[in-house]
Design a protein around this motif. Structure first.
Motif, short mmCIF file in Angstrom:
data_model
loop_
_atom_site.label_atom_id
_atom_site.label_comp_id
_atom_site.label_asym_id
_atom_site.label_seq_id
_atom_site.Cartn_x
_atom_site.Cartn_y
_atom_site.Cartn_z
N ARG A 50 -7.96 -2.69 -2.70
CA ARG A 50 -8.21 -2.63 -4.28
C ARG A 50 -6.87 -2.35 -5.09
N PRO A 93 -4.88 -1.58 -8.57
CA PRO A 93 -5.01 -0.56 -9.37
C PRO A 93 -5.74 -0.75 -10.59
N SER A 94 -6.18 0.28 -11.39
CA SER A 94 -7.20 -0.15 -12.59
C SER A 94 -6.57 -0.79 -13.68
N ALA A 135 0.85 -1.22 0.11
CA ALA A 135 0.08 -0.01 -0.05
C ALA A 135 0.78 1.24 -0.01
N VAL A 191 5.24 2.77 -4.31
CA VAL A 191 4.91 3.36 -5.56
C VAL A 191 5.66 2.94 -6.74
N GLY A 203 1.63 4.84 -9.68
CA GLY A 203 0.58 4.68 -8.72
C GLY A 203 1.18 3.77 -7.74
N THR A 204 0.28 3.52 -6.89
CA THR A 204 0.66 2.40 -5.59
C THR A 204 0.10 1.05 -6.10
N SER A 239 -4.12 0.54 -3.97
CA SER A 239 -4.66 1.90 -4.05
C SER A 239 -5.32 2.11 -2.69
N ASP A 240 -6.11 1.15 -2.06
CA ASP A 240 -6.95 1.37 -0.86
C ASP A 240 -6.67 -0.08 -0.18
#
Length: 182
Positions: free
Chosen positions: A65, A67-68, A22, A25, A40-41, A44-45
């Motif tokens: 969660r 990443p997309s 979490a 990066v 991004g991480t 993300s959550d």
């Protein structure tokens, strides 16, 4: 995509790993920097539930969660799976190199789509086949392929010798058939 699990199933090392992920990066570059990149991480959550909350509600769960980009890849099955445990269980450096190479390159792995590799290419790309006689290098590759069969990476392999003048061994073409688990 949301990954969830009961707190009782999460060991201390997994909890620590989730915390590290979490806070980490990552940056992926597409081709070169001018073509684009993603930063991004890894997670993300992260939603945590402590032991006290779990004792009060046995169905309390941790959630994370992805990443997309990763979620999309998982949903449309375009990700590449890599079994790090199998890699580290291999004894020979050449076995580890070939396993990693197959994971990167063997995109349509299956019985109908064997992978073909030439001894000369493996020598050039790995830097690990440095024996003075070609037969010694062939033996190393054969031992490696047998190790990969034993580890469940390959189901079978075949070799086709390419000979030159005076029937001297010039090169060898290996045909690798992946296992179902690969």
């Amino acid at each position: 995509r949301l990954i969830m699990g009961p707190i009782s199933a999460l060991s201390t090392s997994i909890k620590r790993s989730l915390d590290i992920m979490a806070r980490t990066v990552v940056t992926f570059e597409f081709g070169d920097k001018e073509k684009g990149s993603y930063t991004g991480t890894i997670l993300s959550d992260v939603i945590k539930v402590d032991r006290h909350a779990y004792r009060e509600d046995g169905k309390a769960q941790w959630a994370a969660r992805l990443p997309s980009l990763i979620s999309r890849s998982v949903e449309d099955h375009s990700y590449r799976q890599f079994n790090y445990g199998v890699l580290m269980g291999l004894q020979r450096p050449f076995s580890r190199w070939l396993h990693k190479r197959l994971s990167e390159r063997f995109l349509n792995a299956g019985l109908a789509h064997p992978y073909h590799a030439m001894l000369s290419q493996m020598q050039r790309n790995s830097g690990l086949l440095t024996r003075p006689k070609i037969g010694m290098n062939v033996r190393i590759v054969e031992e490696t392929l047998n190790e990969l069969v034993g580890a469940g990476v390959l189901m079978a392999w075949e070799k086709e010798e390419r000979r030159g003048e005076r029937n001297r061994l010039k090169d060898v073409k290996f045909t690798l058939t992946p296992s179902v688990s690969f």
